[in-house]
Scaffold this motif. Sequence first.
Motif, short mmCIF file in Angstrom:
data_model
loop_
_atom_site.label_atom_id
_atom_site.label_comp_id
_atom_site.label_asym_id
_atom_site.label_seq_id
_atom_site.Cartn_x
_atom_site.Cartn_y
_atom_site.Cartn_z
N GLY A 292 11.23 -5.09 4.35
CA GLY A 292 10.04 -4.27 4.44
C GLY A 292 8.80 -5.12 4.60
N HIS A 293 8.72 -6.20 3.84
CA HIS A 293 7.59 -7.12 3.94
C HIS A 293 7.55 -7.75 5.33
N ASP A 294 8.73 -8.13 5.85
CA ASP A 294 8.80 -8.76 7.17
C ASP A 294 8.39 -7.82 8.29
N ALA A 295 8.45 -6.50 8.03
CA ALA A 295 8.10 -5.52 9.06
C ALA A 295 6.59 -5.28 9.16
N MET B 168 12.41 -0.99 0.74
CA MET B 168 11.68 -1.47 1.92
C MET B 168 10.23 -1.02 1.87
N ALA B 169 9.99 0.19 1.35
CA ALA B 169 8.61 0.66 1.23
C ALA B 169 7.82 -0.23 0.28
N LEU B 170 8.46 -0.66 -0.79
CA LEU B 170 7.81 -1.57 -1.74
C LEU B 170 7.39 -2.85 -1.03
N GLY B 171 8.30 -3.45 -0.24
CA GLY B 171 7.96 -4.67 0.48
C GLY B 171 6.87 -4.46 1.51
N LEU B 172 6.93 -3.35 2.24
CA LEU B 172 5.91 -3.06 3.24
C LEU B 172 4.56 -2.82 2.58
N LEU B 173 4.56 -2.15 1.46
CA LEU B 173 3.32 -1.91 0.73
C LEU B 173 2.64 -3.23 0.37
N GLY B 174 3.44 -4.19 -0.13
CA GLY B 174 2.88 -5.49 -0.47
C GLY B 174 2.39 -6.24 0.75
N GLY B 175 3.16 -6.17 1.86
CA GLY B 175 2.75 -6.86 3.08
C GLY B 175 1.46 -6.30 3.66
N VAL C 70 -4.70 -4.22 4.83
CA VAL C 70 -4.56 -2.84 5.32
C VAL C 70 -4.40 -1.91 4.13
N ASP C 71 -5.34 -1.00 3.95
CA ASP C 71 -5.31 -0.12 2.79
C ASP C 71 -4.27 0.99 2.96
N VAL C 72 -3.54 1.24 1.88
CA VAL C 72 -2.60 2.36 1.81
C VAL C 72 -3.09 3.28 0.70
N PRO C 73 -3.40 4.55 1.01
CA PRO C 73 -3.15 5.27 2.27
C PRO C 73 -4.36 5.35 3.19
N GLY C 74 -5.42 4.58 2.90
CA GLY C 74 -6.64 4.71 3.71
C GLY C 74 -6.42 4.47 5.18
N ARG C 75 -5.66 3.41 5.53
CA ARG C 75 -5.40 3.10 6.94
C ARG C 75 -3.98 3.47 7.39
N PRO D 138 13.34 4.46 -9.82
CA PRO D 138 12.52 4.60 -11.03
C PRO D 138 11.14 3.95 -10.93
N ASP D 139 10.99 2.91 -10.10
CA ASP D 139 9.71 2.22 -9.98
C ASP D 139 8.74 2.92 -9.04
N ALA D 140 9.21 3.89 -8.27
CA ALA D 140 8.38 4.46 -7.21
C ALA D 140 7.09 5.08 -7.75
N ALA D 141 7.17 5.69 -8.92
CA ALA D 141 5.98 6.34 -9.49
C ALA D 141 4.97 5.33 -10.03
N TYR D 142 5.36 4.05 -10.14
CA TYR D 142 4.50 3.05 -10.76
C TYR D 142 4.02 1.99 -9.78
N LEU D 143 4.33 2.16 -8.48
CA LEU D 143 3.76 1.29 -7.46
C LEU D 143 2.28 1.65 -7.31
N TRP D 144 1.55 0.82 -6.57
CA TRP D 144 0.16 1.18 -6.32
C TRP D 144 -0.11 1.13 -4.83
N PRO D 145 -0.39 2.30 -4.25
CA PRO D 145 -0.44 3.60 -4.90
C PRO D 145 0.97 4.11 -5.21
N PRO D 146 1.08 5.06 -6.14
CA PRO D 146 2.39 5.68 -6.41
C PRO D 146 2.97 6.24 -5.10
N LEU D 147 4.27 6.03 -4.91
CA LEU D 147 4.90 6.29 -3.62
C LEU D 147 5.39 7.72 -3.47
N THR D 148 4.95 8.39 -2.42
CA THR D 148 5.56 9.66 -2.01
C THR D 148 6.94 9.33 -1.45
#
Length: 367
Positions: free
Chosen positions: A241-244, A263-270, A276-281, A291-301
């Motif tokens: 995800g980060h590599d993408a 993969m969403a976690l990795g892409l969010l960090g990348g 690039v702001d998520v979800p602004g951009r 279980p971690d999805a609700a505690y990412l920043w921003p919390p993941l849909t």
Amino acid sequence: MNDAVHEASAPDGGARPATRAVGVREVAALAGVSRQTVSRVLNDHPEVAAATKERVLAAMRELDYRMNNAARALGTKRSHTLGLLASDALQYGPSRSIAAVEAAARAAGYWVSAAFADSGDAASVAAAVVHLQAQGVEGLVVVAPHARTIEALDALEIGVPVVTLHSAAHDARSFSVDQVAGARAAVACLADAGHRRIAHLAGPADWLEAEARRSGYLAELAARGLEPGTIIAGDWTARSGHDATSAVIESGATAVFVANDQMALGLLGGLREAGVDVPGRVSLVGFDDIPDAAYLWPPLTTVRQDFEELAHRAVEAVLAGAAGATVGGAAAGGPGEPGTGEPTEPEFGERIVPELVERASVAPPHP
């Protein structure tokens, strides 16, 4: 007879050599009942009086008697064991399903014997099946996310009811979550927020569920008259995800449907590292609701799968199949009860529809 080896401890805490097996004979003598009565208690016979049953169970506890399932199977033709064959246990979905199958089987009074196989090696799959058959399993649950595993199963004579999980309904024996519906819900969430350039970070091409999620992505875009966006290959890991990140930015997409939450976690960090702001951009929707999805920043849909219900249905069906059939095809007893005929094929129900869990990673596209 149902015998078990009992090892006593020496006074100094060390282990004594194994003593004579503690079996039905010793339990019967201590409880003051016949060996036949002990066997009836072991096999949950309904005609044993409650007080007698408790006396036998107390004797078993005092003697530290342990049931020998192999011996029990010789006498009853039933091992009270289900086989679980997995061709991938590392990813979140399969690992959750394996744990859920074990819990569902235990709730039904069954043990689980597990074997693991290389999905790309038909001989490995066959060897795992032979191993489970040698345990006298009464049914088989296969966690089969790869088409190659199903193909290997098709070439085997297994002899007990079989169900598969994570095969995305590509197999006639499948119990599955509707992956296409889940993917369409994810894309619909992004489109309803106003996004028209939606990319897809896909799972590995050899995974059936990855293929189904990609199909759902394309189907929802087509239904809305939207052009397919860039499809980027991933491998389920956060690293991929980060590599993408660069490919997502270069695509000009304002939103990405990611085939799993890792993969969403990795892409969010990348994206954050790239400014690039998520979800602004860029908006993101994942899949699985780890279980971690609700505690990412921003919390993941994301899209939530009900692995417990999936496992419950699969175990219930394979046990019903193991119960056999009477003449004319009527089931003989409920799940776990011996039938009077050959095992029947399990009945397969509707696919489970996953649930979209809306959090803060989706917003309207930036003007």
